[in-house]
Design a protein around this motif. Structure first.
Motif, mmCIF file in Angstrom:
data_model
loop_
_atom_site.group_PDB
_atom_site.id
_atom_site.type_symbol
_atom_site.label_atom_id
_atom_site.label_comp_id
_atom_site.label_asym_id
_atom_site.label_seq_id
_atom_site.Cartn_x
_atom_site.Cartn_y
_atom_site.Cartn_z
ATOM 1 N N GLY A 159 -29.625 -33.397 -43.753
ATOM 2 C CA GLY A 159 -28.858 -35.129 -43.590
ATOM 3 C C GLY A 159 -29.609 -35.795 -44.294
ATOM 4 O O GLY A 159 -28.800 -36.486 -45.153
ATOM 5 N N GLN A 160 -30.705 -36.770 -44.029
ATOM 6 C CA GLN A 160 -31.222 -37.689 -44.898
ATOM 7 C C GLN A 160 -31.220 -37.089 -46.307
ATOM 8 O O GLN A 160 -30.719 -38.132 -46.528
ATOM 9 C CB GLN A 160 -32.509 -37.884 -44.588
ATOM 10 N N ASN A 161 -31.232 -35.867 -46.837
ATOM 11 C CA ASN A 161 -30.583 -35.654 -48.624
ATOM 12 C C ASN A 161 -29.677 -36.368 -48.394
ATOM 13 O O ASN A 161 -29.096 -36.799 -49.310
ATOM 14 C CB ASN A 161 -30.603 -35.055 -48.718
ATOM 15 N N LEU A 162 -28.399 -35.682 -48.032
ATOM 16 C CA LEU A 162 -26.973 -36.239 -47.998
ATOM 17 C C LEU A 162 -26.510 -38.105 -47.634
ATOM 18 O O LEU A 162 -25.748 -38.303 -48.642
ATOM 19 C CB LEU A 162 -26.473 -35.109 -47.449
ATOM 20 N N ILE A 163 -26.932 -38.132 -47.043
ATOM 21 C CA ILE A 163 -27.301 -39.206 -46.690
ATOM 22 C C ILE A 163 -27.320 -39.917 -47.615
ATOM 23 O O ILE A 163 -26.727 -41.199 -48.120
ATOM 24 C CB ILE A 163 -27.842 -40.043 -45.600
ATOM 25 N N TYR A 164 -28.453 -40.204 -47.940
ATOM 26 C CA TYR A 164 -28.945 -40.798 -49.496
ATOM 27 C C TYR A 164 -28.036 -40.521 -50.883
ATOM 28 O O TYR A 164 -27.536 -41.775 -50.996
ATOM 29 C CB TYR A 164 -30.262 -40.119 -49.516
ATOM 30 N N GLY A 165 -27.952 -39.354 -50.820
ATOM 31 C CA GLY A 165 -26.622 -39.242 -51.887
ATOM 32 C C GLY A 165 -25.045 -39.942 -51.719
ATOM 33 O O GLY A 165 -24.877 -40.451 -52.755
ATOM 34 N N ALA A 166 -24.735 -40.148 -50.354
ATOM 35 C CA ALA A 166 -23.941 -40.783 -49.845
ATOM 36 C C ALA A 166 -23.794 -42.274 -50.019
ATOM 37 O O ALA A 166 -23.082 -42.718 -50.739
ATOM 38 C CB ALA A 166 -23.347 -40.442 -48.584
ATOM 39 N N VAL A 167 -24.833 -43.304 -49.808
ATOM 40 C CA VAL A 167 -25.129 -44.898 -49.192
ATOM 41 C C VAL A 167 -26.270 -45.053 -50.238
ATOM 42 O O VAL A 167 -26.196 -46.522 -50.174
ATOM 43 C CB VAL A 167 -24.764 -45.298 -48.069
ATOM 44 N N ILE A 183 -30.383 -32.456 -57.660
ATOM 45 C CA ILE A 183 -30.853 -30.956 -57.706
ATOM 46 C C ILE A 183 -31.090 -30.223 -57.251
ATOM 47 O O ILE A 183 -30.748 -29.494 -57.189
ATOM 48 C CB ILE A 183 -32.487 -30.874 -59.038
ATOM 49 N N LYS A 184 -31.907 -29.711 -56.279
ATOM 50 C CA LYS A 184 -32.122 -29.578 -54.841
ATOM 51 C C LYS A 184 -30.434 -29.304 -54.152
ATOM 52 O O LYS A 184 -30.258 -28.006 -54.380
ATOM 53 C CB LYS A 184 -32.827 -30.337 -53.661
ATOM 54 N N THR A 185 -29.671 -30.098 -54.077
ATOM 55 C CA THR A 185 -28.152 -29.710 -53.400
ATOM 56 C C THR A 185 -27.381 -28.964 -55.143
ATOM 57 O O THR A 185 -26.610 -27.599 -53.750
ATOM 58 C CB THR A 185 -27.503 -30.819 -53.211
ATOM 59 N N LEU A 186 -27.757 -29.223 -56.046
ATOM 60 C CA LEU A 186 -26.943 -28.158 -56.316
ATOM 61 C C LEU A 186 -27.286 -26.530 -56.613
ATOM 62 O O LEU A 186 -27.028 -26.211 -57.217
ATOM 63 C CB LEU A 186 -26.944 -29.335 -58.056
ATOM 64 N N GLY A 232 -24.281 -25.177 -55.044
ATOM 65 C CA GLY A 232 -24.209 -24.657 -55.852
ATOM 66 C C GLY A 232 -24.358 -23.538 -56.261
ATOM 67 O O GLY A 232 -23.103 -23.110 -56.518
ATOM 68 N N GLY A 233 -25.272 -22.806 -56.419
ATOM 69 C CA GLY A 233 -25.989 -21.604 -56.386
ATOM 70 C C GLY A 233 -25.740 -20.809 -55.305
ATOM 71 O O GLY A 233 -24.419 -19.717 -55.712
ATOM 72 N N ASN A 285 -36.904 -26.031 -52.187
ATOM 73 C CA ASN A 285 -35.674 -24.871 -51.777
ATOM 74 C C ASN A 285 -35.195 -24.602 -53.235
ATOM 75 O O ASN A 285 -34.336 -23.921 -53.419
ATOM 76 C CB ASN A 285 -35.076 -25.883 -50.974
ATOM 77 N N ASP A 286 -35.006 -25.734 -53.824
ATOM 78 C CA ASP A 286 -33.984 -25.899 -55.197
ATOM 79 C C ASP A 286 -35.335 -24.329 -56.230
ATOM 80 O O ASP A 286 -34.749 -24.385 -57.052
ATOM 81 C CB ASP A 286 -33.975 -27.248 -55.814
#
Length: 389
Positions: free
Chosen positions: A227-235, A296-299, A303-304, A339-340
């Motif tokens: 969640g922290q990662n996605l929040i950073y990506g968004a805002v 990169i981690k999210t992708l 993504g994979g 994780n990536d």
């Protein structure tokens, strides 16, 4: 931005020479290869968290007079080259030469391929798991068991071979030898677990010591850090004490990337190929610079997984089954850390990416150029003893 719990795996100083390619986890493997395993119940990180095959192979070269960094790098690179050749040969048998070519390109040039050239286990794990899967698919169960046992002696995620083989043996009504291959694949893990029980009095100490590395030892999804990662990506970064955004224009930039990306995709047939590729590369680069390693981690993970699902009809059952089990283990490992990197070592995800590139030639150049830029960045950062992935 990279969300990483406190880890104490490497000297904070910049190292020189070959040792620069044996930082972080490489330091632990060097300790194991040089001094053996150690553990005391003090709540800190210890070498028992790392499985034995890679340091054992490195140790065998050290007996010839090589220092660990060179020995570990040799083991890793030779295994990685073997993995590339094996993936190419097997993928060409299953699909065609184009898919095999692009699957290997993904493995070789993905930014996370850096770990195939370091004193890490990625190359060895990719080689052994692929050999085991290929042998099982061809019905060579003794070989599947042998390669599988070596896989589970390399990294704990190798245990996903066991449910993969059991599931396929049942679904495809294979002989009892398939079940033998499944359970014999766990011999590597069993031997290491037995060693830990005899020496340290705890057969699962490699799991219990994870808390010392900032990881959970339980099976769970790391909602907080994802969640922290996605929040950073968004805002962007947030000052939680004041509830303020540190970079108010972050979201504006993300919106611009999204709008421009939609326009480029919509008009992809109208745009000149070089313009399409150039704009796509710039947007990918911009997104990475904005989001950072979290992208990169999210992708790699989501993504994979999306590609694996998208190409599920074209995937052989063994690739789809293993890819699914392995990705679930990564997702529910209790931590977002690495994780990536773990997702990169799941071979079917690279095959899914190879299928994507085989189907869509226009995106090959921008993705390749972007991957090379990020790979160079990762390499420089790693050799400066900075955390990557």
């Amino acid at each position: 931005m990279l969300v990483v719990p406190a880890l104490s795996s490497a000297d904070p100083r910049v190292v020189q020479g070959w040792q620069a390619f044996a930082n972080w986890d490489g330091v632990w493997y060097q300790k194991i290869a040089t001094f053996g395993y150690e553990y005391i119940p003090d709540g800190h990180s210890h070498s028992v968290a790392f499985f034995p095959l890679f340091p054992l192979l490195s140790r065998s070269l050290m007996l010839l007079g090589l220092p660990f960094p060179i020995a570990g790098i040799m083991v890793s690179n030779l295994a990685f080259i073997g993995a590339l050749l094996t993936v190419y040969a097997w993928t060409r048998e299953q699909f065609n030469q184009t898919v095999a070519y692009w699957s290997v390109i993904v493995l070789a040039w993905c930014p996370l391929s850096l770990y195939g050239s370091l004193a890490y286990t990625e190359g060895l794990f990719l080689l052994l798991s692929t050999l085991s899967l290929r042998a099982f698919e061809k019905g060579h169960y003794v070989w599947a068991a042998g390669w599988g046992a070596l896989t589970t002696a390399t990294r704990i995620t190798g245990v996903t071979l066991i449910p993969t083989f059991v599931w396929l043996a049942w679904r495809q009504r294979r002989s009892w030898l398939a079940y033998f291959a499944a359970f014999a694949s766990g011999i590597g893990l069993m031997l290491y677990s037995s060693y830990c029980a005899l020496k340290f009095g705890d057969s699962l100490i490699f799991l219990h010591v994870q808390a010392g590395f900032g990881h959970r030892s339980s099976i769970s999804f790391d909602w907080f850090h994802w969640g922290q990662n996605l929040i950073y990506g968004a805002v962007g970064p947030v000052d939680w004490s004041n509830g303020r955004l540190k970079h108010p224009l972050h979201s504006v930039q993300l919106l611009c990337i999204g709008v421009a990306g939609f326009w480029v995709y919509r008009d992809r047939l109208k745009l000149h190929p070089m313009l399409f590729q150039g704009l796509s590369f710039l947007l990918l680069l911009w997104l990475w610079l904005l989001w950072g390693d979290g992208w990169i981690k999210t992708l790699a993970v989501f993504g994979g997984g999306s590609l694996l699902w998208h190409y599920r009809q074209q995937m052989k059952p063994i690739l789809l089954t293993y890819g699914t089990f392995a990705l679930l283990v990564v997702l529910f490992s209790g931590s977002i850390v690495s994780n990536d990197r773990y997702a990169y070592a799941i071979m079917p995800l690279s095959v899914a990416a190879g299928l994507l590139l085989a189907d869509h030639p226009k995106i090959r150049t921008p993705l390749f150029l972007w991957a090379v830029v990020v790979l160079i960045s990762f390499t420089i950062r790693f050799t400066e003893n900075k955390w990557v992935a």
